[in-house]
Every structure is written in structure tokens, then in C-alpha cells.
Design an enzyme around this catalytic site. Sequence first.
Site, PDB file in Angstrom:
ATOM      1  N   ASN A   1       3.246  -2.115  -2.497  1.00 47.16           N
ATOM      2  CA  ASN A   1       3.375  -2.487  -1.083  1.00 47.16           C
ATOM      3  C   ASN A   1       3.598  -3.988  -1.009  1.00 47.16           C
ATOM      4  O   ASN A   1       2.911  -4.760  -1.673  1.00 47.16           O
ATOM      5  CB  ASN A   1       2.108  -2.108  -0.311  1.00 47.16           C
ATOM      6  CG  ASN A   1       1.858  -0.615  -0.329  1.00 47.16           C
ATOM      7  OD1 ASN A   1       2.778   0.178  -0.179  1.00 47.16           O
ATOM      8  ND2 ASN A   1       0.614  -0.222  -0.529  1.00 47.16           N
TER       9      ASN A   1
ATOM     10  N   GLY B   1       1.730  -2.187   4.238  1.00 47.29           N
ATOM     11  CA  GLY B   1       0.408  -1.726   3.832  1.00 47.29           C
ATOM     12  C   GLY B   1      -0.282  -2.583   2.798  1.00 47.29           C
ATOM     13  O   GLY B   1      -1.347  -2.216   2.307  1.00 47.29           O
ATOM     14  N   GLN B   2       0.291  -3.730   2.451  1.00 42.85           N
ATOM     15  CA  GLN B   2      -0.388  -4.599   1.491  1.00 42.85           C
ATOM     16  C   GLN B   2      -1.582  -5.241   2.181  1.00 42.85           C
ATOM     17  O   GLN B   2      -1.435  -5.937   3.188  1.00 42.85           O
ATOM     18  CB  GLN B   2       0.555  -5.685   0.962  1.00 42.85           C
ATOM     19  CG  GLN B   2      -0.078  -6.528  -0.129  1.00 42.85           C
ATOM     20  CD  GLN B   2       0.859  -7.584  -0.699  1.00 42.85           C
ATOM     21  OE1 GLN B   2       1.955  -7.820  -0.205  1.00 42.85           O
ATOM     22  NE2 GLN B   2       0.410  -8.238  -1.758  1.00 42.85           N
ATOM     23  N   SER B   3      -2.775  -4.989   1.641  1.00 40.61           N
ATOM     24  CA  SER B   3      -3.989  -5.541   2.241  1.00 40.61           C
ATOM     25  C   SER B   3      -4.657  -6.578   1.345  1.00 40.61           C
ATOM     26  O   SER B   3      -5.463  -7.371   1.816  1.00 40.61           O
ATOM     27  CB  SER B   3      -4.980  -4.425   2.586  1.00 40.61           C
ATOM     28  OG  SER B   3      -5.326  -3.698   1.428  1.00 40.61           O
TER      29      SER B   3
ATOM     30  N   HIS C   1       0.044  -5.845  -6.879  1.00 35.85           N
ATOM     31  CA  HIS C   1      -0.592  -4.714  -7.556  1.00 35.85           C
ATOM     32  C   HIS C   1       0.255  -3.463  -7.409  1.00 35.85           C
ATOM     33  O   HIS C   1       0.939  -3.270  -6.422  1.00 35.85           O
ATOM     34  CB  HIS C   1      -2.018  -4.474  -7.042  1.00 35.85           C
ATOM     35  CG  HIS C   1      -2.148  -4.275  -5.565  1.00 35.85           C
ATOM     36  ND1 HIS C   1      -2.010  -5.300  -4.651  1.00 35.85           N
ATOM     37  CD2 HIS C   1      -2.410  -3.163  -4.849  1.00 35.85           C
ATOM     38  CE1 HIS C   1      -2.190  -4.825  -3.427  1.00 35.85           C
ATOM     39  NE2 HIS C   1      -2.422  -3.524  -3.521  1.00 35.85           N
TER      40      HIS C   1
END
Length: 114
Positions: A87, A93-95, A100
Site C-alpha cells: 500500500n 491504506g498505508q497506515s 512494507h
Amino acid sequence: MSDCIFCRIIHKQLPAQIVHEDDFSVAFEDIHPKAPVHVLVIPRVHIVSLDTMREGDKQVLGHLLLVAQKLARERGIAETGYRTVINTGPQAGQSVFHLHLHLLGGRSLGWPPG
């Protein structure tokens, strides 16, 4: 980066269920799994996202994919199929802003995701 949760996992300042470590990467179980197999594979070097990678980082991505392949085989999901996801950015959606790769498998995964 001292405030990066993944950097803190790499430096053993935060606990994680680590399943693989080498000179270039660390892999650990996702704490909110979306499939029976849900492992995060991260580079030891802090890269914010795929979008911030530079020419000198290109070997990092290849290494992460090879680690994901190895883990998929070890966990018995290579035969039936698995998904790798990166992401990039909040809308995707990268939080956690440390590059990663998600390795997901062990059940049927629909398309499109989300």
C-alpha cells in the site's frame, strides 16, 4: 526513525512475532491479520513508501519479494496461491509510513480487494 513503529520493531524496542530476519529485512506476523497467513516483510532501512524509493533502493524491493516467496513456501501457501501487497499512501491504506509488503494467503482472496 525513532518514532517509526517498524523501526522500533527492527531494533527490538517493540515486541513482534518475528518469523524471518536477515541483513536486509525483517518479517513478522501482522497484529490484525486479514487471512490465515498475514506476514509483513519490511526492509531494515527506513523507506517511507514505494513512492519515495530512489534508484539506489531498487534491490530492496526484489529482496522483499524473495523473502515473501520463501515464507509462502515455508507456510504451505505457495501451491494454492498467495497475494503480495504494498500500500502506498493513506488513500491506498498505508497506515505505517515505512515501506512494507503484506504476504497474504491460506484462503481464497477476492478481487478487487477492499
